[in-house]
Design a protein around this motif. Structure first.
Motif, PDB file in Angstrom:
ATOM      1  N   GLY A 118      -5.297  14.963   0.216  1.00  0.00           N
ATOM      2  CA  GLY A 118      -5.046  13.971  -0.728  1.00  0.00           C
ATOM      3  C   GLY A 118      -4.125  13.883  -1.838  1.00  0.00           C
ATOM      4  N   ALA A 119      -3.190  14.974  -1.679  1.00  0.00           N
ATOM      5  CA  ALA A 119      -2.102  15.019  -2.799  1.00  0.00           C
ATOM      6  C   ALA A 119      -0.760  14.241  -1.904  1.00  0.00           C
ATOM      7  CB  ALA A 119      -1.626  16.393  -2.838  1.00  0.00           C
ATOM      8  N   GLY A 144      -5.597  10.327   2.439  1.00  0.00           N
ATOM      9  CA  GLY A 144      -4.883   9.925   1.402  1.00  0.00           C
ATOM     10  C   GLY A 144      -5.642   8.653   0.650  1.00  0.00           C
ATOM     11  N   PHE A 145      -6.723   8.034   1.087  1.00  0.00           N
ATOM     12  CA  PHE A 145      -7.264   6.604   0.513  1.00  0.00           C
ATOM     13  C   PHE A 145      -7.617   7.052  -0.820  1.00  0.00           C
ATOM     14  CE2 PHE A 145      -9.481   2.897   0.015  1.00  0.00           C
ATOM     15  CZ  PHE A 145      -8.801   2.188   1.064  1.00  0.00           C
ATOM     16  N   GLY A 146      -7.078   6.232  -1.666  1.00  0.00           N
ATOM     17  CA  GLY A 146      -7.260   6.132  -3.115  1.00  0.00           C
ATOM     18  C   GLY A 146      -6.293   7.022  -3.806  1.00  0.00           C
ATOM     19  N   ALA A 147      -5.128   7.761  -3.192  1.00  0.00           N
ATOM     20  CA  ALA A 147      -4.099   8.525  -3.994  1.00  0.00           C
ATOM     21  C   ALA A 147      -3.230   7.327  -4.443  1.00  0.00           C
ATOM     22  CB  ALA A 147      -3.771   9.565  -2.759  1.00  0.00           C
ATOM     23  N   LYS A 148      -2.481   7.939  -5.329  1.00  0.00           N
ATOM     24  CA  LYS A 148      -1.367   7.105  -5.950  1.00  0.00           C
ATOM     25  C   LYS A 148      -0.213   7.883  -6.048  1.00  0.00           C
ATOM     26  CE  LYS A 148      -3.616   3.060  -7.279  1.00  0.00           C
ATOM     27  NZ  LYS A 148      -4.160   2.990  -8.799  1.00  0.00           N
ATOM     28  N   TYR A 149       0.893   7.062  -5.752  1.00  0.00           N
ATOM     29  CA  TYR A 149       2.278   7.902  -5.675  1.00  0.00           C
ATOM     30  C   TYR A 149       2.892   7.679  -7.236  1.00  0.00           C
ATOM     31  CZ  TYR A 149       2.901   7.492  -0.739  1.00  0.00           C
ATOM     32  OH  TYR A 149       2.725   7.583   0.687  1.00  0.00           O
ATOM     33  N   PRO A 150       3.747   8.740  -7.495  1.00  0.00           N
ATOM     34  CA  PRO A 150       4.242   8.666  -9.119  1.00  0.00           C
ATOM     35  C   PRO A 150       4.483   7.462  -9.552  1.00  0.00           C
ATOM     36  CG  PRO A 150       5.059  10.639  -7.786  1.00  0.00           C
ATOM     37  CD  PRO A 150       4.585   9.621  -6.823  1.00  0.00           C
ATOM     38  N   ASP A 151       4.922   6.515  -8.808  1.00  0.00           N
ATOM     39  CA  ASP A 151       5.314   5.319  -9.251  1.00  0.00           C
ATOM     40  C   ASP A 151       4.140   4.067  -9.663  1.00  0.00           C
ATOM     41  OD1 ASP A 151       4.989   4.275  -6.830  1.00  0.00           O
ATOM     42  OD2 ASP A 151       6.753   3.606  -6.427  1.00  0.00           O
ATOM     43  N   GLY A 152       2.983   4.524  -9.224  1.00  0.00           N
ATOM     44  CA  GLY A 152       1.863   3.715  -9.433  1.00  0.00           C
ATOM     45  C   GLY A 152       1.402   3.127  -8.208  1.00  0.00           C
ATOM     46  N   THR A 153       2.153   3.065  -7.238  1.00  0.00           N
ATOM     47  CA  THR A 153       1.868   2.300  -5.832  1.00  0.00           C
ATOM     48  C   THR A 153       0.753   3.242  -5.047  1.00  0.00           C
ATOM     49  OG1 THR A 153       3.637   2.974  -4.647  1.00  0.00           O
ATOM     50  CG2 THR A 153       3.872   1.040  -5.829  1.00  0.00           C
ATOM     51  N   ALA A 154       0.166   2.798  -4.230  1.00  0.00           N
ATOM     52  CA  ALA A 154      -1.080   3.376  -3.781  1.00  0.00           C
ATOM     53  C   ALA A 154      -0.448   3.954  -2.309  1.00  0.00           C
ATOM     54  CB  ALA A 154      -2.116   2.426  -3.155  1.00  0.00           C
ATOM     55  N   ALA A 262       1.765  11.728  -9.980  1.00  0.00           N
ATOM     56  CA  ALA A 262       1.005  11.111  -8.896  1.00  0.00           C
ATOM     57  C   ALA A 262      -0.442  11.527  -9.108  1.00  0.00           C
ATOM     58  CB  ALA A 262       1.313  11.956  -7.367  1.00  0.00           C
ATOM     59  N   LEU A 263      -1.394  10.838  -8.279  1.00  0.00           N
ATOM     60  CA  LEU A 263      -2.713  11.153  -8.351  1.00  0.00           C
ATOM     61  C   LEU A 263      -3.340  11.334  -6.866  1.00  0.00           C
ATOM     62  CD1 LEU A 263      -4.471   8.188 -10.376  1.00  0.00           C
ATOM     63  CD2 LEU A 263      -4.631  10.651 -10.896  1.00  0.00           C
ATOM     64  N   SER A 264      -4.091  12.634  -6.841  1.00  0.00           N
ATOM     65  CA  SER A 264      -4.643  12.864  -5.736  1.00  0.00           C
ATOM     66  C   SER A 264      -6.056  12.239  -5.289  1.00  0.00           C
ATOM     67  CB  SER A 264      -5.013  14.515  -5.756  1.00  0.00           C
ATOM     68  OG  SER A 264      -5.666  14.819  -4.469  1.00  0.00           O
ATOM     69  N   SER A 265      -6.152  12.011  -4.207  1.00  0.00           N
ATOM     70  CA  SER A 265      -7.385  11.405  -3.797  1.00  0.00           C
ATOM     71  C   SER A 265      -8.516  12.245  -3.846  1.00  0.00           C
ATOM     72  CB  SER A 265      -7.392  10.783  -2.309  1.00  0.00           C
ATOM     73  OG  SER A 265      -7.178  11.684  -1.215  1.00  0.00           O
ATOM     74  N   ALA A 266      -8.249  13.501  -4.150  1.00  0.00           N
ATOM     75  CA  ALA A 266      -9.282  14.614  -4.049  1.00  0.00           C
ATOM     76  C   ALA A 266      -9.989  14.388  -3.011  1.00  0.00           C
ATOM     77  CB  ALA A 266     -10.123  14.591  -5.522  1.00  0.00           C
ATOM     78  N   LYS A 267      -9.601  14.443  -1.784  1.00  0.00           N
ATOM     79  CA  LYS A 267     -10.160  14.600  -0.460  1.00  0.00           C
ATOM     80  C   LYS A 267     -11.026  16.003  -0.370  1.00  0.00           C
ATOM     81  CE  LYS A 267     -10.916  15.181   4.140  1.00  0.00           C
ATOM     82  NZ  LYS A 267     -11.309  16.487   4.636  1.00  0.00           N
TER      83      LYS A 267
END
Ligand SMILES: *Cc1c(COP(=O)(O)O)cnc(C)c1O
Length: 376
Positions: A118-119, A144-154, A262-267
């Motif tokens: 998820g990262a 990756g569902f729910g994760a975000k790139y550093p620019d805020g896009t999904a 970035a935000l991980s989806s924590a899968k």
């Protein structure tokens, strides 16, 4: 149950209204032009590679689930396994750059990276590699569902296309299913034909497609899951943070680094065990946790290039970081409804086992199906 009955009463059991609405809802949720629903992520990857008309070899990690490589192999494209970064556990852009150069007569066809656990991958340097070789950058976004790139896009908006899995172990599930997301309208159209045998509607098949349709009941499940997903994602992230905080000071335990911003989806919540500091091996810890009734998984062990299906395909490949990582990772329980109390008890068990490592040792029988290290 009412909605299930409505589907059954409609007699439209596959690729109907719920599939179309699920696709639109997913595209809206991710902020991507098109989402094409398919029967699973593996065929989604297979059809994506097919629709892009690739020739040559695909650059991909070995530290991934086997299906990433299978999709390449089913298309009779060459496999070029590259190494992962020691900190982020996703494709190392330098290794991808070296892998993309390849040999005479074997052109690189695409770069296929994986948002492991998820990262999100490091997109800019991977994109530079793809641009340099004029090949598409693709993502196995199964985690990756729910994760975000550093620019805020999904995650789902990156590269030429991304492919999600909706299988039962993933954070958004439809029982079985997959989603190919892309901003390329022509590619989306082609994929919709591909999932229907390559039949554009006139029964004059344009190319060799597959039956990769998503059943309506699965789409219904996907839609219901998507409606709840933001809450579940928050819970997963909170649980992952709790694990990290609880285990931060346990000697020899480290975590995957998520790229800055970035935000991980924590899968998955996967820890890395440094045997010399922890006091015992990853396999021994897995056995001890099993004795405490804590179920763990060794994702991903063996790495794909060490699996029987691939040993002869890439016999001489050298992936030092993949080898050490695969031998030292352990995936702990993580799901949206896991209680904080259970997380605390699992962490306490790990702490206690580490403190008793000298007493427990490496040799006593463990009696569970820990992976056999001699397989390597
Ligand atoms: C689960 C998974 C797949 C396969 O997904 P299916 O929907 O089961 O085909 C592919 N790649 C990765 C990294 C996965 O974890």
């Amino acid at each position: 149950m009412r909605r299930v009955r409505d589907v059954l009463d409609s007699a439209m059991l596959t690729n109907g209204r719920h599939v179309r609405e699920f696709e639109a809802e997913v595209a809206g949720f991710l902020g991507v032009g098109h989402a094409v629903a398919v029967s699973n992520c593996t065929v989604g990857l297979m059809l994506l590679l097919r629709c892009l008309g690739l020739r040559g070899s695909v650059v991909l990690p070995s530290f991934t689930f086997m299906a990433t490589a299978h999709a390449v192999a089913w298309n009779r494209l060459g496999i070029r396994f590259v190494d992962v970064d020691a900190a982020t556990w996703t494709v190392d852009p330098d290794s991808a750059a070296a892998g993309a150069v390849g040999a005479a007569g074997d052109a690189v066809a695409a770069v296929l990276a994986v948002h492991t656990f998820g990262a999100p991958c490091a997109v800019p340097p991977l994109s530079a590699v793809a641009v340099r070789h004029r090949v598409p950058l693709l993502f196995d976004a199964a985690h990756g569902f729910g994760a975000k790139y550093p620019d805020g896009t999904a995650v789902g908006t990156g590269g030429t296309a991304e492919v999600f899995s909706l299988s039962p172990t993933k954070q958004l599930s439809a029982g079985e299913g997959g989603l190919v997301t892309t901003n390329d309208g022509d590619l989306a159209r082609e994929l919709r034909v591909a999932r229907e045998y390559g039949n554009p509607g006139d029964y004059d098949s344009a190319f060799v497609g597959l039956n990769a349709r998503l059943p309506e009941l699965s789409a219904l499940l996907g839609r219901a899951s998507l409606a709840e997903f933001p809450q579940w994602l928050e819970r997963r992230r909170a649980t992952a943070l709790r694990y990290r905080a609880n285990l931060a000071d346990v000697p020899g335990v480290t975590f995957q680094q998520v790229p800055e911003g970035a935000l991980s989806s924590a899968k998955d919540l996967t820890i890395r065990i440094d045997e010399s500091h922890f006091g015992m091996s990853r396999d021994r810890l897995a056995a001890c946790l099993s004795a405490e009734r804590v179920a763990t998984r060794c994702y991903f062990y063996p790495p794909v290039h060490r699996q029987r299906a691939y040993r002869q395909v890439t016999p001489s490949v050298s992936l030092p970081e993949t080898e050490t990582l695969a031998a030292s990772v352990l995936t702990l329980p993580l799901y949206s409804h896991l209680s904080a109390d259970v997380v605390d008890r699992i962490c306490e068990a790990i702490r206690t086992i580490q403190q008793a490592a000298d007493l427990i040792g490496e040799s006593a029988p463990v009696g569970i199906g820990a992976p056999d290290p001699t397989n390597l």
